[in-house]
Design a protein around this motif. Structure first.
Motif, PDB file in Angstrom:
ATOM      1  N   ASP A 165      -1.814 -12.949   5.160  1.00 24.72           N
ATOM      2  CA  ASP A 165      -2.056 -13.251   3.751  1.00 24.72           C
ATOM      3  C   ASP A 165      -0.888 -12.684   2.954  1.00 24.72           C
ATOM      4  O   ASP A 165      -0.723 -11.459   2.866  1.00 24.72           O
ATOM      5  CB  ASP A 165      -3.373 -12.630   3.286  1.00 24.72           C
ATOM      6  N   ALA A 166      -0.056 -13.549   2.380  1.00 25.73           N
ATOM      7  CA  ALA A 166       1.222 -13.119   1.809  1.00 25.73           C
ATOM      8  C   ALA A 166       1.317 -13.134   0.289  1.00 25.73           C
ATOM      9  O   ALA A 166       2.042 -12.319  -0.273  1.00 25.73           O
ATOM     10  CB  ALA A 166       2.366 -13.961   2.397  1.00 25.73           C
TER      11      ALA A 166
ATOM     12  N   THR B 207       8.956  -4.807   5.166  1.00 22.00           N
ATOM     13  CA  THR B 207       7.508  -4.600   5.225  1.00 22.00           C
ATOM     14  C   THR B 207       6.864  -5.582   6.194  1.00 22.00           C
ATOM     15  O   THR B 207       5.971  -5.220   6.972  1.00 22.00           O
ATOM     16  CB  THR B 207       6.885  -4.750   3.824  1.00 22.00           C
ATOM     17  N   LEU B 208       7.325  -6.834   6.158  1.00 26.36           N
ATOM     18  CA  LEU B 208       6.816  -7.838   7.101  1.00 26.36           C
ATOM     19  C   LEU B 208       7.108  -7.420   8.536  1.00 26.36           C
ATOM     20  O   LEU B 208       6.244  -7.514   9.414  1.00 26.36           O
ATOM     21  CB  LEU B 208       7.445  -9.196   6.791  1.00 26.36           C
ATOM     22  N   ALA B 209       8.352  -6.955   8.788  1.00 23.27           N
ATOM     23  CA  ALA B 209       8.710  -6.478  10.128  1.00 23.27           C
ATOM     24  C   ALA B 209       7.827  -5.309  10.541  1.00 23.27           C
ATOM     25  O   ALA B 209       7.409  -5.201  11.706  1.00 23.27           O
ATOM     26  CB  ALA B 209      10.184  -6.071  10.157  1.00 23.27           C
ATOM     27  N   HIS B 210       7.533  -4.426   9.591  1.00 26.61           N
ATOM     28  CA  HIS B 210       6.688  -3.248   9.852  1.00 26.61           C
ATOM     29  C   HIS B 210       5.274  -3.670  10.246  1.00 26.61           C
ATOM     30  O   HIS B 210       4.754  -3.249  11.291  1.00 26.61           O
ATOM     31  CB  HIS B 210       6.664  -2.387   8.591  1.00 26.61           C
ATOM     32  N   GLU B 211       4.644  -4.497   9.412  1.00 25.20           N
ATOM     33  CA  GLU B 211       3.258  -4.872   9.683  1.00 25.20           C
ATOM     34  C   GLU B 211       3.155  -5.748  10.933  1.00 25.20           C
ATOM     35  O   GLU B 211       2.160  -5.670  11.668  1.00 25.20           O
ATOM     36  CB  GLU B 211       2.651  -5.587   8.468  1.00 25.20           C
ATOM     37  N   LEU B 212       4.174  -6.574  11.190  1.00 28.28           N
ATOM     38  CA  LEU B 212       4.161  -7.367  12.417  1.00 28.28           C
ATOM     39  C   LEU B 212       4.221  -6.459  13.640  1.00 28.28           C
ATOM     40  O   LEU B 212       3.607  -6.751  14.673  1.00 28.28           O
ATOM     41  CB  LEU B 212       5.318  -8.359  12.424  1.00 28.28           C
TER      42      LEU B 212
ATOM     43  N   LEU C 153      -1.883  -8.208   5.948  1.00 30.43           N
ATOM     44  CA  LEU C 153      -1.841  -8.414   4.503  1.00 30.43           C
ATOM     45  C   LEU C 153      -0.538  -7.851   3.972  1.00 30.43           C
ATOM     46  O   LEU C 153      -0.189  -6.691   4.249  1.00 30.43           O
ATOM     47  CB  LEU C 153      -3.029  -7.733   3.818  1.00 30.43           C
ATOM     48  N   VAL C 154       0.213  -8.672   3.243  1.00 31.77           N
ATOM     49  CA  VAL C 154       1.402  -8.233   2.535  1.00 31.77           C
ATOM     50  C   VAL C 154       1.350  -8.827   1.130  1.00 31.77           C
ATOM     51  O   VAL C 154       0.591  -9.758   0.865  1.00 31.77           O
ATOM     52  CB  VAL C 154       2.717  -8.663   3.241  1.00 31.77           C
ATOM     53  N   ASN C 155       2.137  -8.280   0.235  1.00 34.46           N
ATOM     54  CA  ASN C 155       2.318  -8.860  -1.096  1.00 34.46           C
ATOM     55  C   ASN C 155       3.788  -9.248  -1.201  1.00 34.46           C
ATOM     56  O   ASN C 155       4.625  -8.487  -1.693  1.00 34.46           O
ATOM     57  CB  ASN C 155       1.918  -7.855  -2.176  1.00 34.46           C
TER      58      ASN C 155
END
Length: 602
Positions: free
Chosen positions: A354-355, A391-396, A379-381
Motif C-alpha cells: 500500500d503506497a 524506505t521501500l528497499a528497507h521494508e522489502l 505499508l509505505v507513504n
C-alpha cells in the motif's frame, strides 16, 4: 478504505500508478462469514484445549507435549490471522469510525479467546529443567520446538500467578491497547495548514525535505505549533503508558525500564549498553561533524532544524516514479542474489503493498508478517524522494525475510527485533551501493553519499538519541508525572547532545517528540535500528571481501527465523556482537563516508 477488496491503484501525475494492497488473502471483508467462523471455531478449540491440558502438562510424555504445542500453535496462528487483518484494515484508514469499531471488537474477541490459553505457557515454565531436557531427548517431535521452549522459558523468573496473568491479559484491550488507539487516531486526525492546504502528518513531515527553504521553514513551524497544541494529550498518553509499564515491570521483577525489551530481543543488557555507549561517544565524529559541514554547504554557521534533512543546494531533487523505484530496488537485490529478487518481485506482482499517501492512513512505513500460511504486507507513504526509495528497499527487506523465516512455521519464524532489522538495512545498503556504483558524475555521487550519510545518522545516531530520551523519560516518570514542558526539556537536551552545536532549534521543536509512534507502541524498540545498521555495516564488509557463497549463507541466516540467537547467526560470518570492537567497525563505515564527503570539492 474498505476491507473487502483492494483499493484501486492510485494514479499520480508525478509518481505513476501507486499500488494499494488487497487484504482478501486474509479475509474477504470485515463482515466475512469466514472470519466469523474462524473466531467461533478457535473459541471452541480454546475451550477444549483448556479442558484437556490445564493442570496436566507435568504428566505428558515428550510426544504428547509436542502435540499440545502444535495444537496451541494452530489456534494462535488463526487468532494472529484475524488480528493481522484487523490491524492492516485499521492502518489503511484510522479515521473511519466503522473500521475503528471493527478493530476494537476484533481485539476484544481475540483477547477473550486467548485468555483461555494463558495457563499453557505458565505451566510449561513451571516444569523443571531436568524434566524438559528429558522430554526433548526422548521426542524428535518436541525437539523441533526446542527454540520456542527456550524462548518461552526465558520468562520463568518474571511470570506471575495465573490469576494476575489473566487479569493483565484481559485488561490489555482497555489499557495499553486503548491508549495506543487514542494516539493513532489523534495523529491520523491532525491536519497541518501548510501552503494553503490541510496536510496529514506524513505530508507535513515530508515538507521538511522540500527543495524550497521557505516551505521547509513553514512546515517546521506548523508541525511544532500543531503538536504543541496537542502536547497535553500526548503527555498524558506518554505518562500513563510509562506508569503502566513501571507497574508491570515492578511486579515482574525487571531491574530496569529497558530489561523487558532486551529480554524479548534475546540480547544481553551489556551488548545494548556497549552499542549505546559506542554511538554516544561517536556523536562528535558523526552527527556533529556532518551537520557542521552541511551548514557550510548552505553558506551558514548554523543549520535550522527544518533544514536538517534538506536537499543539498545543488541537488536537483528529481521525483522518482514508482516503477523506477521498483526497478532500482529489485535490480540491487538481484545483483546480490537472483533468489532474493525473485522473492521481492512477488510483492510488486501481487497487491501486497500500500503506497499512496491519503487521509487517515497510518504514517511512516512498516512490514507486517501476518502468518506463514499467507504472506507479508508492506505499508509505505511513497512521495518520490530518494529516501522513499530507500524506505521501500528497507521494508522489502523485512518482507523477504518474513517469507524466508515463515518456512519455520508460526512459532519458530518470529525473529527478535535486533536481527529483524538486519535484512531491511542490508536491503537499503544493497540499493545505495548499486546507485553509487552506477553514478559517474562526481557531483551526483557526492549527493548520493550525503543522502546515505543522513539516512545512517537517522538510523544510528537519531535512534540511539530516541532510546536515550525514552530511558530518561521512563526513569524520571518513576518519581512522578512529567508535564509536557518537562518532556520537551528532556527532548531538547537529548537532541542538542546528539545533533550537535551546528543545529539551531526554536521553541516549536520541543514538541517534536510527540508524533513518534515507537515511543507509544513499542517502548525501547528504537535501538534495534542502530543495532541493525551497525551489524549490516560489518556484514557488508564481510560480503565485499567474501569468497563465493556469501549470499547462500545470508539467505540461510534469514531462513533461520527465531531458531537461533544472534551469536549463532553471526558466527558463520566471523562476527560477534558481544565484542566491543564490533560496534566500532559499523561506526567506522559512517566515518569513512563523512571523510570522503569532507575531501570532495563542493
Amino acid at each position: 478504505m474498505t476491507s473487502s477488496a483492494a483499493l484501486a491503484a492510485t494514479d499520480s501525475p508525478d509518481l505513476g500508478t501507486l499500488p494499494t494492497w488487497d487484504l482478501t488473502d486474509l479475509y474477504p471483508g470485515m463482515d466475512a462469514p469466514e472470519l466469523a467462523a474462524d473466531l467461533d471455531r478457535t473459541d471452541a478449540q480454546a475451550k477444549a484445549f483448556q479442558e484437556r491440558y490445564a493442570g496436566a502438562l507435568a504428566g505428558l510424555s515428550g510426544d504428547a507435549l509436542a502435540q499440545a504445542i502444535a495444537d496451541y500453535e494452530a489456534i494462535d496462528e488463526t487468532l494472529s490471522r484475524v488480528m493481522s487483518f484487523a490491524s492492516l484494515t485499521y492502518s489503511g484508514n484510522m479515521a473511519d469510525p466503522v473500521i475503528g469499531k471493527f478493530y476494537q471488537s476484533a481485539q476484544e474477541r481475540v483477547n477473550a479467546i486467548s485468555t483461555q490459553l494463558i495457563f499453557f505457557t505458565l505451566e510449561i515454565n513451571r516444569l523443571e529443567e531436568e524434566a524438559v531436557a528429558a522430554r526433548l531427548a526422548d521426542s524428535p517431535a518436541l525437539a523441533r520446538y526446542a527454540p520456542w521452549l527456550r524462548d518461552v522459558r526465558l520468562y520463568r523468573d518474571h511470570q506471575l500467578t495465573d490469576e494476575v496473568e489473566r487479569l493483565l491479559h484481559e485488561k490489555y484491550v482497555v489499557g495499553r491497547a486503548a491508549w495506543n488507539r487514542l494516539f493513532d487516531e489523534t495523529i491520523a486526525g491532525l491536519r497541518f495548514p501548510i501552503g494553503g492546504q490541510d496536510l496529514t502528518c506524513a505530508e507535513a513531515l515530508n515538507r521538511l525535505s522540500d527543495r524550497d527553504p521557505a516551505k521547509r521553514r513553514e512546515a517546521g513551524e506548523v508541525v511544532g505549533r500543531v503538536m504543541g497544541e496537542n502536547s497535553r494529550l500526548f503527555a498524558l498518553i506518554t505518562n500513563t503508558l510509562a506508569k503502566d509499564k513501571e507497574i508491570e515491570d515492578t511486579w515482574r521483577r525487571y531491574p530496569s525500564p529497558t530489561a523487558a525489551r532486551n529480554l524479548s530481543n534475546r540480547v544481553e543488557d551489556e551488548v545494548v549498553d556497549a552499542l549505546v555507549s559506542a554511538v554516544k561517544a561517536a556523536y562528535p565524529d558523526l552527527s556533529h561533524r556532518y551537520y557542521a559541514m552541511k551548514a557550510t554547504w548552505f553558506g551558514q554557521d548554523h543549520l535550522d532544524y527544518w533544514d536538517r534533512n534538506a536537499p543539498l543546494p545543488n541537488d536537483a531533487d528529481r521525483s522518482i516514479r514508482w516503477d523506477e523505484a521498483r526497478d532500482i530496488v529489485l535490480g540491487a537485490y538481484g545483483r546480490f542474489s537472483p533468489d532474493l529478487a525473485t522473492l521481492g518481485r512477488r510483492f510488486f506482482d501481487n497487491p501486497w503493498i500500500d503506497a499512496p499517501v491519503r487521509p487517515g492512513k497510518a504514517p511512516g512505513a512498516f512490514a507486517h508478517s501476518t502468518v506463514p500460511s499467507v504472506h507479508p504486507y508492506l505499508l509505505v507513504n511513497y512521495q518520490g524522494k530518494t529516501r522513499d526509495v530507500m524506505t521501500l528497499a528497507h521494508e522489502l527487506g523485512h518482507g523477504v525475510h518474513q517469507i524466508l523465516a515463515g518456512k519455520q512455521g508460526h512459532f519458530l519464524s518470529d525473529t527478535p527485533l535486533t536481527l529483524a532489522e538486519t535484512a531491511s538495512v542490508f536491503g537499503e545498503m544493497l540499493t545505495f551501493r548499486a546507485l553509487l556504483a552506477a553514478e559517474t558524475d562526481p557531483a551526483r555521487r557526492r549527493l548520493l553519499l550525503a543522502s546515505k550519510v543522513e539516512d545512517m545518522l537517522n538510523t544510528v545516531v537519531r535512534q540511539i538519541a530516541f532510546f536515550d530520551f525514552e530511558r530518561r523519560v521512563h526513569t524520571e516518570r518513576r518519581a512522578g508525572e512529567l508535564t509536557a514542558d518537562r518532556i520537551g526539556e528532556i527532548w531538547m537536551a537529548v537532541q542538542t547532545e546528539s545533533l550537535g552545536p551546528a543545529l539551531r532549534f526554536d521553541e516549536g521543536y520541543r514538541h517534536y517528540w510527540s508524533y513518534i509512534p515507537h515511543f507509544i507502541h513499542s517502548p525501547f524498540y528504537v535501538y534495534a535500528y542502530a543495532f541493525g545498521d551497525c551489524l549490516v555495516n560489518s556484514l557488508y564488509a564481510v560480503y565485499q571481501d567474501a569468497e563465493q557463497g556469501f549470499a547462500d549463507k545470508y539467505l540461510a541466516m534469514l531462513t533461520a527465523g527465531g531458531t537461533l540467537r544472534h551469536q549463532d547467526l553471526l558466527a558463520p560470518f566471523g562476527l560477534d556482537a558481544t565484542d566491543p570492537a564490533f560496534w566500532q567497525k559499523g561506526l567506522d563505515v559512517i566515518r569513512g563516508f563523512i571523510d570522503e564527503l569532507a575531501q570532495t570539492p563542493t
